[in-house]
Design an enzyme around this catalytic site. Structure first.
Site, mmCIF file in Angstrom:
data_model
loop_
_atom_site.group_PDB
_atom_site.id
_atom_site.type_symbol
_atom_site.label_atom_id
_atom_site.label_comp_id
_atom_site.label_asym_id
_atom_site.label_seq_id
_atom_site.Cartn_x
_atom_site.Cartn_y
_atom_site.Cartn_z
ATOM 1 N N LYS A 207 -1.325 -7.882 13.797
ATOM 2 C CA LYS A 207 0.349 -7.907 13.758
ATOM 3 C C LYS A 207 0.798 -8.346 15.108
ATOM 4 O O LYS A 207 1.775 -8.987 15.514
ATOM 5 C CB LYS A 207 0.869 -6.677 13.345
ATOM 6 C CG LYS A 207 0.688 -6.726 11.901
ATOM 7 C CD LYS A 207 1.485 -5.464 11.204
ATOM 8 C CE LYS A 207 1.379 -4.671 10.131
ATOM 9 N NZ LYS A 207 0.998 -5.503 8.679
ATOM 10 N N GLU B 166 8.127 -1.377 17.163
ATOM 11 C CA GLU B 166 9.204 -2.294 17.148
ATOM 12 C C GLU B 166 10.678 -1.381 16.447
ATOM 13 O O GLU B 166 10.436 -0.414 15.984
ATOM 14 C CB GLU B 166 8.991 -3.418 16.268
ATOM 15 C CG GLU B 166 8.637 -3.002 14.667
ATOM 16 C CD GLU B 166 8.057 -4.216 14.094
ATOM 17 O OE1 GLU B 166 7.524 -5.445 14.641
ATOM 18 O OE2 GLU B 166 8.258 -4.399 12.653
ATOM 19 N N ASN C 57 6.631 1.734 1.267
ATOM 20 C CA ASN C 57 6.557 0.582 1.965
ATOM 21 C C ASN C 57 5.726 -0.607 1.221
ATOM 22 O O ASN C 57 5.122 -1.334 1.729
ATOM 23 C CB ASN C 57 5.714 0.496 3.397
ATOM 24 C CG ASN C 57 6.810 1.272 4.327
ATOM 25 O OD1 ASN C 57 8.048 1.046 4.125
ATOM 26 N ND2 ASN C 57 6.273 2.257 4.927
ATOM 27 N N GLU D 46 6.524 -13.125 6.129
ATOM 28 C CA GLU D 46 7.286 -12.078 5.595
ATOM 29 C C GLU D 46 8.535 -11.782 6.748
ATOM 30 O O GLU D 46 7.999 -11.850 7.878
ATOM 31 C CB GLU D 46 6.436 -10.904 5.593
ATOM 32 C CG GLU D 46 5.517 -11.020 4.459
ATOM 33 C CD GLU D 46 4.710 -9.428 3.961
ATOM 34 O OE1 GLU D 46 4.612 -9.423 2.633
ATOM 35 O OE2 GLU D 46 4.737 -8.719 4.627
ATOM 36 N N GLU E 182 5.230 -10.499 9.346
ATOM 37 C CA GLU E 182 3.712 -10.814 9.463
ATOM 38 C C GLU E 182 3.616 -12.103 8.717
ATOM 39 O O GLU E 182 4.440 -12.301 7.712
ATOM 40 C CB GLU E 182 2.962 -9.476 9.013
ATOM 41 C CG GLU E 182 3.104 -9.212 7.680
ATOM 42 C CD GLU E 182 2.148 -8.355 6.971
ATOM 43 O OE1 GLU E 182 1.038 -8.196 7.570
ATOM 44 O OE2 GLU E 182 2.278 -8.014 5.920
ATOM 45 N N ASN F 153 1.041 -13.309 5.665
ATOM 46 C CA ASN F 153 -0.213 -13.060 4.911
ATOM 47 C C ASN F 153 -0.857 -14.295 4.618
ATOM 48 O O ASN F 153 -0.265 -15.354 3.988
ATOM 49 C CB ASN F 153 0.253 -12.319 3.702
ATOM 50 C CG ASN F 153 0.575 -10.789 3.853
ATOM 51 O OD1 ASN F 153 0.225 -10.263 4.784
ATOM 52 N ND2 ASN F 153 1.691 -10.588 3.134
ATOM 53 N N PHE G 132 5.127 8.972 -8.374
ATOM 54 C CA PHE G 132 4.199 7.847 -8.608
ATOM 55 C C PHE G 132 2.802 7.887 -8.226
ATOM 56 O O PHE G 132 2.015 7.288 -7.495
ATOM 57 C CB PHE G 132 4.540 6.717 -7.676
ATOM 58 C CG PHE G 132 6.082 6.590 -7.703
ATOM 59 C CD1 PHE G 132 6.637 5.808 -8.836
ATOM 60 C CD2 PHE G 132 7.199 7.085 -6.935
ATOM 61 C CE1 PHE G 132 7.850 5.384 -9.283
ATOM 62 C CE2 PHE G 132 8.484 6.611 -7.516
ATOM 63 C CZ PHE G 132 8.995 5.894 -8.364
HETATM 64 P P1 ADP Z 1 1.654 -8.132 -0.998
HETATM 65 O O1 ADP Z 1 2.560 -8.542 -0.006
HETATM 66 O O2 ADP Z 1 0.889 -9.366 -1.681
HETATM 67 O O3 ADP Z 1 1.801 -7.027 -1.834
HETATM 68 P P2 ADP Z 1 -0.064 -6.146 0.243
HETATM 69 O O4 ADP Z 1 -0.402 -6.331 1.853
HETATM 70 O O5 ADP Z 1 0.805 -5.048 -0.056
HETATM 71 O O6 ADP Z 1 0.479 -7.670 0.082
HETATM 72 O O7 ADP Z 1 -1.630 -5.889 -0.243
HETATM 73 C C1 ADP Z 1 -1.854 -6.998 -1.147
HETATM 74 C C2 ADP Z 1 -3.099 -6.260 -1.931
HETATM 75 O O8 ADP Z 1 -4.249 -6.230 -1.064
HETATM 76 C C3 ADP Z 1 -2.850 -5.203 -2.390
HETATM 77 O O9 ADP Z 1 -3.040 -5.044 -3.945
HETATM 78 C C4 ADP Z 1 -3.633 -4.018 -1.935
HETATM 79 O O10 ADP Z 1 -4.474 -3.443 -2.803
HETATM 80 C C5 ADP Z 1 -4.909 -4.989 -1.093
HETATM 81 N N1 ADP Z 1 -4.804 -4.316 0.136
HETATM 82 C C6 ADP Z 1 -3.980 -4.913 1.410
HETATM 83 N N2 ADP Z 1 -4.219 -4.168 2.409
HETATM 84 C C7 ADP Z 1 -5.155 -3.058 2.121
HETATM 85 C C8 ADP Z 1 -5.942 -2.269 2.773
HETATM 86 N N3 ADP Z 1 -5.797 -1.849 4.201
HETATM 87 N N4 ADP Z 1 -6.765 -1.695 2.258
HETATM 88 C C9 ADP Z 1 -7.176 -1.791 0.792
HETATM 89 N N5 ADP Z 1 -6.348 -2.681 0.072
HETATM 90 C C10 ADP Z 1 -5.526 -3.518 0.702
HETATM 91 P P1 ADP Z 2 2.049 -4.384 5.562
HETATM 92 O O1 ADP Z 2 0.901 -5.161 6.358
HETATM 93 O O2 ADP Z 2 1.591 -3.007 5.029
HETATM 94 O O3 ADP Z 2 2.560 -5.270 4.425
HETATM 95 P P2 ADP Z 2 4.617 -5.079 6.882
HETATM 96 O O4 ADP Z 2 4.859 -5.270 8.399
HETATM 97 O O5 ADP Z 2 4.735 -6.461 6.263
HETATM 98 O O6 ADP Z 2 3.214 -4.326 6.585
HETATM 99 O O7 ADP Z 2 5.561 -3.980 6.482
HETATM 100 C C1 ADP Z 2 5.664 -3.546 5.060
HETATM 101 C C2 ADP Z 2 6.970 -2.857 4.906
HETATM 102 O O8 ADP Z 2 7.561 -2.042 5.690
HETATM 103 C C3 ADP Z 2 8.178 -4.102 4.782
HETATM 104 O O9 ADP Z 2 8.302 -4.565 3.434
HETATM 105 C C4 ADP Z 2 9.377 -3.380 4.947
HETATM 106 O O10 ADP Z 2 9.869 -2.707 4.040
HETATM 107 C C5 ADP Z 2 8.870 -2.261 6.007
HETATM 108 N N1 ADP Z 2 9.095 -2.474 7.498
HETATM 109 C C6 ADP Z 2 8.213 -3.031 8.239
HETATM 110 N N2 ADP Z 2 8.646 -3.212 9.345
HETATM 111 C C7 ADP Z 2 9.897 -2.789 9.182
HETATM 112 C C8 ADP Z 2 10.946 -2.798 10.388
HETATM 113 N N3 ADP Z 2 10.607 -3.395 11.565
HETATM 114 N N4 ADP Z 2 12.236 -2.129 10.173
HETATM 115 C C9 ADP Z 2 12.520 -1.806 8.856
HETATM 116 N N5 ADP Z 2 11.554 -1.886 7.945
HETATM 117 C C10 ADP Z 2 10.086 -2.375 8.065
HETATM 118 MG MG MG Z 3 3.606 -6.930 4.457
#
Ligand code: ADP
Ligand code: ADP
Ligand code: MG
Length: 673
Positions: free
Chosen positions: A116, A200, A235, A275, A288, A290, A348
């Site tokens: 990140k 951040e 999140n 994203e 970030e 993906n 949940f």
């Molecule tokens: P998306 O934005 O597509 O939902 P996520 O980052 O939430 O992406 O994760 C996508 C998939 O990858 C999820 O179904 C989750 O199970 C898996 N995943 C992502 N990061 C991890 C992690 N650190 N450990 C285990 N599973 C992960």
């Molecule tokens: P991940 O790799 O787990 O998907 P992200 O950086 O994409 O992590 O963040 C996951 C979620 O957390 C985002 O979809 C958003 O809802 C929340 N989030 C992340 N960063 C921020 C921020 N700076 N301010 C508000 N919400 C955030």
């Molecule tokens: Mg994300």
């Protein structure tokens, strides 16, 4: 030309990739762990190779095992799906060395975007707006508090290696910044083996909006509009849609162009997602990227008509992108509901077990011109195991506008039958009915704001209650006719089944009279408070034993699910659960004066809410605990769940110890009465 693809994944995404490969005439190879011997993806693929025991770190994410399976099968390409090895650049590099195509971006792009902090720096250099904050690493809790103050509260404390919503904390003051730093660091170390933390600004009233990009190995990159994924819990996304109800054409274009610029900066050459977090004034900030196929990609496919998996395969094969930016037109609206094996009534928490009943709605075009798509990796009789992601299916609908897509989703959820496993359909149905969601007035805080005490089930709308009462009367009559015929005492037509009923729906009573005319029943009903009779024309195809009721009420579809209970049916509709009791008028009078049954009080026990392993017991016998105090930690499906006291109490007995494997509802401890 790619001839055989090995899918280094499982579940719905493996099945999804197989579908497109098959369409393109490419052979497929599945890999599976012991837990997935009978899984759908194994059955769908042309070949399947066993790769080890259930835990992913002994099977699906062991690079050597996947490489062996590639050699054994002679596959010339690998699709990694999402999760598992999809964003592992070592894996991509190993494939390159073997001259096997990786159906994803080049390893350099994965590496650049995998972190990140690095990706944020790259984004800033490419002219992409990033969330204001501190771009460096943070050493200790004191430094965290100092930097947080400088960034300005509230802040988001994040793990640089983070993913899947893990290793993230919000802090509103110095104390929370210190605490948040420590817990993010611990969680990141445990989840990612990498505890680097940064801070951040927390964007308030945020919406999560992401851009789908598509690139090839010839320097072309386009964007395919956005998806909004603001409906999240912990999140993590639960409902997604495309397009976003919030973006205007100008913002969409700006976000799309910045995403393309960032992709080009890392020579992005596959499908990927950038994203963003968007504030209430439509300022957008990079979160970030993906570097893989995203879970929610179907909504983009539904509004663009582009098969993203096909495009990924073509790019991996070295083909030039056959689409130009101007070819991408957004048509209509698509929604995705992630159907999870998790219990919405218990915060949940994941639930696992055998799917004794799994009947998704029919896919394809509906009579109203909407489209239903259901991506899944399960089947009736199959099992949801504790080893993997608890997602059962991704139910998607398309309509010509947002409201049509919502209506199609409501109807699809109404007939989705899942039994024997806790699932979130009642919750999804409640959101789909909710005024604020309908208006598109959503942020990532939506679930926390609208369900502050968790989900308790929706109230049944009175208009729906009346329809359910009338339909249940007809169902009851059909059942009674059937019973009379079976018992052979009297001919069905001779026996007087009756046509007058008092129907209790939840707390309310309806007096119902039925009358049969030409295959359609006329049902007249009055309720206790409103004596004006209302007449409905109803037909239904329900038969005793069916768990889905499909009815036409005044020529409109009305579907719900039922389970028989004494005197009637337990009905589930639009997130509400109600018991419907059907009585003859005389019996109803008696029922009204019957004392209510006492329900067993289990509140003096702490029960295990899902099958799992006790990680720790945090209290001792004789200890007085306060409302909300943590009592025990249970691990299930890779998640640690803290169980808390629901009221002030004294611990009388402790029945479980760390390491114990408990079934659902097993007693963990008992409180003094
Ligand atoms: P998306 O934005 O597509 O939902 P996520 O980052 O939430 O992406 O994760 C996508 C998939 O990858 C999820 O179904 C989750 O199970 C898996 N995943 C992502 N990061 C991890 C992690 N650190 N450990 C285990 N599973 C992960
Ligand atoms: P991940 O790799 O787990 O998907 P992200 O950086 O994409 O992590 O963040 C996951 C979620 O957390 C985002 O979809 C958003 O809802 C929340 N989030 C992340 N960063 C921020 C921020 N700076 N301010 C508000 N919400 C955030
Ligand atoms: Mg994300």
């Amino acid at each position: 030309m790619i001839k055989k693809i090995l899918i280094a994944n499982r579940g719905e995404i493996a099945c999804r990739v197989i579908k497109t490969a098959r369409k393109m005439g490419i052979k497929t190879v599945a890999v599976y762990s012991d837990a997935d011997k009978n899984a759908l993806h194994v059955e769908m693929a042309d070949e399947a190779i066993h790769i080890g025991p259930p835990p992913a770190n002994q099977s699906y994410i062991v690079i050597d095992k996947i490489l062996d399976a590639i050699k054994e099968s002679g596959a010339d390409a690998v699709h990694p799906g999402y999760g598992f090895l999809s964003e592992n650049s070592e894996f991509a590099k190993a494939l390159k060395k073997m001259k096997v195509a990786f159906i994803g971006p080049n390893p350099g792009a994965i590496e650049a975007m995998g972190d990140k902090i690095t990706s944020k720096k790259l984004a800033a250099e490419a002219g992409v707006s990033t969330v204001p904050g501190h771009m460096g690493l943070i050493e200790d809790a004191d430094e965290a508090a100092k930097i947080a103050k400088k960034v300005g509260y509230p802040v988001m404390i994040k793990a640089s290696a983070g993913g899947g919503g893990k290793g993230m904390r919000i802090a509103y003051n110095d104390e929370e910044a210190r605490e948040g730093f420590q817990s993010s660091k611990n969680e990141a170390a445990a989840s990612f083996g990498d505890d680097r933390i940064f801070i951040e600004k927390f964007i308030e009233q945020p919406r999560h909006i992401e851009i789908q990009v598509l690139g090839d190995k010839h320097g072309n990159v386009i964007y395919l509009g956005e998806r909004e994924c603001s409906i999240q819990r912990r999140n993590q996304k639960v409902i997604e849609e495309a397009p976003s109800s919030f973006l205007d054409e100008k913002t969409r274009k700006a976000m799309g162009e910045e995403s393309v610029a960032l992709s080009k900066a890392v020579d992005y050459d596959s499908a990927g997602t950038v994203e963003f977090i968007v504030d209430k004034d439509k300022n957008f900030y990079f979160l970030e990227m993906n570097t893989r196929l995203q879970v929610e990609h179907p909504v983009t496919e539904m509004i663009t008509g582009v098969d993203l998996v096909e495009q990924m395969i073509r790019s991996a094969d070295g083909e030039k992108l056959n689409l130009k930016q101007k070819d991408i037109k957004l048509n209509g609206w698509a929604m995705e509901s992630r159907i999870y094996a998790e219990d919405p009534y218990r915060n949940f928490l994941p639930s696992i077990g055998r799917l004794t009943r799994y009947r998704p709605p029919a896919e394809g075009t509906t009579p109203d011109g909407a489209i239903v798509r259901n991506d899944t990796g399960v089947y009736e009789g199959g099992e949801i195991s504790m080893y993997y992601d608890p997602m059962i299916a991704k139910l998607c609908t398309w309509g010509k506008d947002r409201m049509e897509a919502i209506k199609a989703m409501r109807a699809a959820l109404d007939t989705f039958e899942i039994k024997a496993i806790g699932h979130n359909i009642p919750f999804l149905a409640t959101v789909m009915e909710h005024g604020r969601f309908e208006r598109g007035d959503i942020t990532t805080a939506y679930i926390a704001e609208e369900f502050p005490d968790g989900f308790q089930g929706a109230d049944l709308n009175p208009g729906y209650a009346r329809k359910i009462a009338c339909i249940c009367a007809l169902m009851h009559e059909k059942n009674a006719v059937r019973n009379a015929a079976v018992s052979g005492i009297l001919d069905g037509h001779e026996r007087k089944i009756g046509s007058e009923w008092v129907i209790e729906v939840g707390e309310k009573n309806y007096e119902v009279k039925t009358e049969k005319t030409d295959g359609v029943s006329l049902v007249t009903s009055t309720d206790e408070t409103d004596k004006a009779a209302i007449e409905l024309e109803i037909s239904h195809g329900w038969n005793p034993g069916d768990q889905t009721v499909r009815a036409l009420v005044d020529n409109k579809l009305f579907n719900f699910t039922v389970m028989p209970i004494p005197e009637g049916y337990a009905v589930q509709y639009r997130g509400a659960d109600v018991d419907v009791k059907i009585r003859r008028p005389a019996a109803a009078k008696l029922a009204a004066i019957m004392p209510e049954k006492v329900i067993a009080d289990t509140s003096q026990y702490l029960l295990c809410p899902m099958p799992g392993v006790i990680v720790s017991i945090l209290v001792e016998v004789g200890e007085e605990v306060q409302d909300g105090q943590a009592l025990a930690v249970v691990e299930a499906m890779k998640m640690e769940n803290t169980l808390r006291a629901e009221k002030k109490a004294v611990i009388k007995r402790i029945d479980a110890a760390p390491g114990d494997n408990l079934a659902v509802d097993e007693v963990i401890m008992e409180f003094e009465a």
